[in-house]
Design an enzyme around this catalytic site. Structure first.
Site, short mmCIF file in Angstrom:
data_model
loop_
_atom_site.label_atom_id
_atom_site.label_comp_id
_atom_site.label_asym_id
_atom_site.label_seq_id
_atom_site.Cartn_x
_atom_site.Cartn_y
_atom_site.Cartn_z
N CYS A 45 0.83 -1.22 0.00
CA CYS A 45 0.00 0.00 0.00
C CYS A 45 0.86 1.26 0.00
CB CYS A 45 -0.92 0.01 1.22
SG CYS A 45 -2.10 -1.36 1.24
C1 BEZ Z 1 0.46 -4.66 1.87
O1 BEZ Z 1 0.16 -3.52 1.51
O2 BEZ Z 1 1.60 -5.08 1.73
C2 BEZ Z 1 -0.58 -5.55 2.49
C3 BEZ Z 1 -1.68 -5.01 3.10
C4 BEZ Z 1 -2.62 -5.84 3.68
C5 BEZ Z 1 -2.46 -7.21 3.62
C6 BEZ Z 1 -1.35 -7.74 2.96
C7 BEZ Z 1 -0.40 -6.91 2.38
#
Ligand code: BEZ
Length: 211
Positions: A45
Site C-alpha cells: 500500500c
Molecule cells: C500490503 O500492503 O503489503 C498488504 C496489506 C494488507 C495485507 C497484505 C499486504
C-alpha cells in the site's frame, strides 16, 4: 452492493484527509478514480499511494480527480503520509477517506470476506463526468496495481467518449484505433473523411484522432 459498468456511482459523505466531502459534489463533472487499499502502514500500500501521488500531474491533465479509501481512520492516514513521503519520495496530494465504520467499503463492495473479512481489497472504480461507472478492477492485497494501466484505460475511455472509437488489444496512446462497432460506414465517412483501413468490414482502423 454489486456495482456494474454503467451503474451510477453511489454517492456518500465521508471524512477525508482533506476534510469532509460529498463524493458527487467533490467530483462535480470531472472524471474520478475511487480506489481502496487494504491497510495503512503496510508495504505494498505504501508503494501504491506513492505511485498514485507521482501520477497526479497526469491525472490533472486528463481532468481526473483521485481519492483513496481504507477502513483506517483519517488520523492514521495522516500519520502514514509521512512514511509515504519519506520512502516513496513523494508527498500525498489527493484525499484519503477514513472509513472505520466501512460505510464506503460496504457501499462499493470493497470487502471480500473470503479473502479477508475486515480489510478492503484493492478495488478501483473509474467514474465518468456523468457519474456512471466506466471501469472496475479488483486486485488482491499481495499485488500492487499498475497505475499506468489505469491511465491507459482513461485515455481509451476519453477517446471513446469524444470520438466514438474503441482501442484494440495492447493499445498505447498514439497507436491506431478502431471505429466503434455501432458507427455505420455512412456515419464513419462523416467522422473520418480520410477513410479507414478495413481488413474485414467489421474491423476498421483509423489513426488516433488526437494522436
Ligand atoms: C500490503 O500492503 O503489503 C498488504 C496489506 C494488507 C495485507 C497484505 C499486504
Amino acid at each position: 452492493m454489486t456495482i456494474r459498468l454503467g451503474d451510477e456511482a453511489p454517492d456518500f459523505t465521508a471524512d477525508t484527509t482533506e476534510g469532509t466531502i460529498d463524493f458527487h459534489d467533490w467530483k462535480k463533472d470531472s472524471w474520478a478514480i475511487l480506489f481502496s487499499h487494504p491497510k495503512d502502514f503496510t508495504p505494498v500500500c505504501t508503494t501504491e499511494l506513492g505511485a498514485v501521488a507521482k501520477l497526479k500531474p497526469e491525472f490533472d491533465k486528463r481532468n481526473v480527480k483521485v481519492i483513496g479509501v481504507s477502513v483506517d481512520p483519517v488520523d492514521s492516514h495522516g500519520e502514514w503520509a509521512a512514511d509515504i513521503e519519506e520512502t516513496q519520495g513523494q508527498a500525498l496530494n489527493f484525499p484519503l477517506i477514513g472509513d472505520p465504520d466501512r460505510k464506503v467499503a460496504d457501499l462499493y463492495d470493497m470487502i471480500h470476506p473470503n479473502a479477508n473479512d475486515t480489510l478492503t481489497v484493492r478495488s478501483v472504480f473509474v467514474v465518468g463526468p456523468d457519474n456512471k461507472v466506466k471501469l472496475t478492477l479488483t486486485y488482491p492485497a499481495s499485488t500492487g496495481r499498475d497505475f499506468d494501466e489505469i491511465l491507459r484505460v482513461i485515455d481509451s475511455l476519453q477517446l471513446t467518449a469524444k470520438y466514438s472509437v474503441a482501442t484494440p488489444a495492447n493499445w498505447r496512446n498514439g497507436d491506431r484505433v478502431i471505429i466503434g462497432g455501432t458507427v455505420s460506414d455512412e456515419d464513419a465517412k462523416a467522422k473520418f473523411p480520410d477513410g479507414w483501413d478495413a481488413p474485414k468490414p467489421y474491423l476498421r482502423y483509423v489513426p488516433q484522432p488526437n494522436g
